[in-house]
Design a protein around this motif. Structure first.
Motif, PDB file in Angstrom:
ATOM      1  N   SER A  19       0.752  -1.310  -0.133  1.00 59.45           N
ATOM      2  CA  SER A  19       0.256  -0.374  -0.343  1.00 59.45           C
ATOM      3  C   SER A  19       1.395   1.064  -0.119  1.00 59.45           C
ATOM      4  N   LEU A  20       0.810   2.462  -0.596  1.00 59.08           N
ATOM      5  CA  LEU A  20       0.921   3.566  -0.600  1.00 59.08           C
ATOM      6  C   LEU A  20       1.672   3.846   1.023  1.00 59.08           C
ATOM      7  N   SER A  21       0.152   3.537   1.769  1.00 57.98           N
ATOM      8  CA  SER A  21       1.063   3.803   3.270  1.00 57.98           C
ATOM      9  C   SER A  21       2.277   3.786   3.720  1.00 57.98           C
ATOM     10  N   CYS A  22       1.930   1.816   3.821  1.00 61.66           N
ATOM     11  CA  CYS A  22       3.257   0.854   3.562  1.00 61.66           C
ATOM     12  C   CYS A  22       4.466   1.569   2.767  1.00 61.66           C
ATOM     13  N   ALA A  23       4.843   2.090   1.602  1.00 63.97           N
ATOM     14  CA  ALA A  23       5.740   2.232   1.220  1.00 63.97           C
ATOM     15  C   ALA A  23       6.452   3.895   1.961  1.00 63.97           C
ATOM     16  N   VAL A  24       5.526   4.585   2.026  1.00 64.03           N
ATOM     17  CA  VAL A  24       5.771   6.063   2.058  1.00 64.03           C
ATOM     18  C   VAL A  24       6.629   5.404   3.616  1.00 64.03           C
ATOM     19  N   HIS A  25       6.093   4.417   4.795  1.00 62.39           N
ATOM     20  CA  HIS A  25       6.734   4.372   5.754  1.00 62.39           C
ATOM     21  C   HIS A  25       7.898   3.579   5.669  1.00 62.39           C
ATOM     22  N   LYS A  26       8.669   2.876   4.967  1.00 64.00           N
ATOM     23  CA  LYS A  26       9.571   2.501   4.533  1.00 64.00           C
ATOM     24  C   LYS A  26      10.646   2.781   4.522  1.00 64.00           C
ATOM     25  N   ILE A  27      10.233   3.908   3.254  1.00 70.57           N
ATOM     26  CA  ILE A  27      11.277   4.997   2.848  1.00 70.57           C
ATOM     27  C   ILE A  27      11.501   6.015   3.591  1.00 70.57           C
ATOM     28  N   THR A  28      10.937   6.450   4.794  1.00 71.30           N
ATOM     29  CA  THR A  28      10.517   7.662   5.663  1.00 71.30           C
ATOM     30  C   THR A  28      11.202   7.119   6.782  1.00 71.30           C
ATOM     31  N   GLY A  29      11.784   7.915   7.789  1.00 66.43           N
ATOM     32  CA  GLY A  29      12.623   7.208   9.082  1.00 66.43           C
ATOM     33  C   GLY A  29      13.683   8.523   9.391  1.00 66.43           C
ATOM     34  N   PRO A  30      14.700   8.633  10.267  1.00 69.79           N
ATOM     35  CA  PRO A  30      15.811   9.189  11.418  1.00 69.79           C
ATOM     36  C   PRO A  30      16.690   9.932  10.045  1.00 69.79           C
ATOM     37  N   LYS A  31      16.755  11.384  10.433  1.00 72.21           N
ATOM     38  CA  LYS A  31      17.560  11.947   9.646  1.00 72.21           C
ATOM     39  C   LYS A  31      18.989  11.005   9.654  1.00 72.21           C
ATOM     40  N   GLY A  32      20.216  10.766   8.752  1.00 76.00           N
ATOM     41  CA  GLY A  32      20.655  10.511   8.878  1.00 76.00           C
ATOM     42  C   GLY A  32      21.375   8.240   8.422  1.00 76.00           C
ATOM     43  N   THR A  33      20.292   8.471   8.178  1.00 77.07           N
ATOM     44  CA  THR A  33      19.626   6.658   8.379  1.00 77.07           C
ATOM     45  C   THR A  33      19.648   5.948   6.752  1.00 77.07           C
ATOM     46  N   GLN A  34      20.157   5.183   6.436  1.00 80.71           N
ATOM     47  CA  GLN A  34      20.223   5.052   4.306  1.00 80.71           C
ATOM     48  C   GLN A  34      18.758   3.740   4.312  1.00 80.71           C
ATOM     49  N   VAL A  35      18.267   3.890   3.215  1.00 83.07           N
ATOM     50  CA  VAL A  35      17.174   3.433   2.590  1.00 83.07           C
ATOM     51  C   VAL A  35      17.571   3.128   1.264  1.00 83.07           C
ATOM     52  N   THR A  36      17.244   1.949   0.519  1.00 89.80           N
ATOM     53  CA  THR A  36      17.581   1.219  -0.457  1.00 89.80           C
ATOM     54  C   THR A  36      16.719   0.993  -1.360  1.00 89.80           C
ATOM     55  N   LEU A  37      16.158   1.677  -2.335  1.00 87.92           N
ATOM     56  CA  LEU A  37      15.373   1.361  -3.530  1.00 87.92           C
ATOM     57  C   LEU A  37      15.775   0.985  -5.227  1.00 87.92           C
ATOM     58  N   THR A  38      15.477  -0.149  -4.934  1.00 90.93           N
ATOM     59  CA  THR A  38      15.804  -0.844  -6.471  1.00 90.93           C
ATOM     60  C   THR A  38      14.759  -0.378  -7.231  1.00 90.93           C
ATOM     61  N   ILE A  39      14.972   0.562  -8.410  1.00 93.16           N
ATOM     62  CA  ILE A  39      13.642   1.066  -9.114  1.00 93.16           C
ATOM     63  C   ILE A  39      13.731   0.578 -10.797  1.00 93.16           C
ATOM     64  N   ASP A  40      12.733   0.639 -11.485  1.00 93.17           N
ATOM     65  CA  ASP A  40      13.565   0.287 -12.981  1.00 93.17           C
ATOM     66  C   ASP A  40      13.537   1.645 -13.415  1.00 93.17           C
ATOM     67  N   ARG A  41      13.718   2.393 -14.587  1.00 92.46           N
ATOM     68  CA  ARG A  41      14.339   3.354 -15.115  1.00 92.46           C
ATOM     69  C   ARG A  41      13.489   3.317 -16.526  1.00 92.46           C
ATOM     70  N   PRO A  42      12.262   4.301 -17.235  1.00 96.83           N
ATOM     71  CA  PRO A  42      12.332   3.964 -18.370  1.00 96.83           C
ATOM     72  C   PRO A  42      13.672   4.049 -19.297  1.00 96.83           C
ATOM     73  N   GLY A  43      13.771   3.240 -20.513  1.00101.85           N
ATOM     74  CA  GLY A  43      14.788   3.486 -21.264  1.00101.85           C
ATOM     75  C   GLY A  43      15.838   2.491 -20.861  1.00101.85           C
ATOM     76  N   GLU A  44      16.019   1.704 -19.476  1.00103.31           N
ATOM     77  CA  GLU A  44      16.547   0.741 -19.719  1.00103.31           C
ATOM     78  C   GLU A  44      16.681  -0.197 -18.942  1.00103.31           C
ATOM     79  N   GLU A  45      16.777  -1.560 -19.602  1.00107.64           N
ATOM     80  CA  GLU A  45      16.760  -3.194 -19.515  1.00107.64           C
ATOM     81  C   GLU A  45      16.619  -3.374 -18.373  1.00107.64           C
ATOM     82  N   GLU A  46      18.006  -2.944 -17.480  1.00103.93           N
ATOM     83  CA  GLU A  46      17.797  -3.670 -16.083  1.00103.93           C
ATOM     84  C   GLU A  46      17.596  -2.821 -14.796  1.00103.93           C
ATOM     85  N   THR A  47      17.483  -3.453 -14.015  1.00102.90           N
ATOM     86  CA  THR A  47      16.960  -2.660 -12.418  1.00102.90           C
ATOM     87  C   THR A  47      18.290  -2.258 -11.800  1.00102.90           C
ATOM     88  N   LYS A  48      17.763  -1.037 -10.808  1.00103.58           N
ATOM     89  CA  LYS A  48      19.455  -0.922 -10.330  1.00103.58           C
ATOM     90  C   LYS A  48      19.024   0.179  -8.767  1.00103.58           C
TER      91      LYS A  48
END
Length: 242
Positions: A30-59
């Motif tokens: 859900s959107l609220s779950c995604a927001v909860h996982k992406i946001t967090g305390p300042k200075g911490t890290q989060v890694t996103l796997t993204i699919d970029r238009p025009g590129e064959e592989e995710t990064k």
């Protein structure tokens, strides 16, 4: 993307599709779950796997979380480097500034833009307040004070039997009397109406209003926080008169 934000610095781009957050797929999230996982305390890290238009592989893109301050001032277009451009007509030297809301830093940020435009030979200014729903009253007063030398900006009436509070203009640091046009619409409310109304007032005739009827909000709200439970109470504390 907003300039100088964690997403901008990480290389994330508009149009990227987030496939996973820290390895957890977002397909059925859900959107609220995604927001909860992406946001967090300042200075911490989060890694996103993204699919970029025009590129064959995710990064994978790792973002270092930080406090995000949303700017309230925009120009008419961004340069290649992401900086806002404020001189909309180079030949006639007409500037354009859009205020999206009135926050604590709006007046000082506007001052920087005006100084920059005036150093480039500004001859006229378009101030866009369309769909600006308002913000801090003090910020609106400070914006008006940049364009008129003296006189009443707005009167606050806290309540029956209480003394009115007068907000007055000051001659110090008033900007040159170049033509000023203010754009408004039905979404221009509260602090926006104070700025537009005060500058177009027949006492000063400092600006010309262009657009449609504004929202019509003549009240001032305050917010009181409660220590237990994090609850807040929003209430009307005054009315204003131009």
């Amino acid at each position: 993307l907003l300039l100088d934000t964690p997403a901008y610095k990480s290389g994330l781009d508009a149009g990227d599709v987030i496939e996973a957050v820290d390895g957890v797929k977002t397909k059925d999230m859900s959107l609220s779950c995604a927001v909860h996982k992406i946001t967090g305390p300042k200075g911490t890290q989060v890694t996103l796997t993204i699919d970029r238009p025009g590129e064959e592989e995710t990064k994978e893109i790792t973002i270092i979380r930080d406090r995000i301050i949303v700017p309230t001032i925009r120009g008419w277009q961004r340069a290649d480097a992401g900086k806002w451009l404020y001189m909309i007509d180079e030949e006639e030297r007409i500037g354009y500034v859009r205020l999206t809301s009135f926050s604590a830093g709006t007046a000082s940020n506007l001052e920087e833009v005006l100084v920059e435009l005036e150093s480039e030979g500004l001859r006229g200014l378009i101030l866009d307040l369309r769909s600006n729903s308002g913000g801090l009253l003090d910020s609106a007063v400070s914006v008006v004070d940049k364009f008129i030398e003296e006189g009443l900006i707005v009167k606050r009436q806290p309540g029956f039997g209480r003394r009115s509070i007068l907000e007055l203009a000051h001659k110090k640091k008033t900007h040159p009397n170049y033509p000023l046009v203010i754009l408004v619409n039905s979404g221009s409310a509260s602090a926006s109406e104070i700025v537009a109304g005060a500058l177009a007032d027949e006492k000063y005739e400092r600006a010309i209003l262009v657009g449609t009827r504004t929202h019509g909000k003549g009240s001032v709200q305050g917010i009181t926080g409660y220590p237990l439970g994090g609850a807040q109470l929003k209430y009307t504390m005054a009315h204003y008169h131009l």
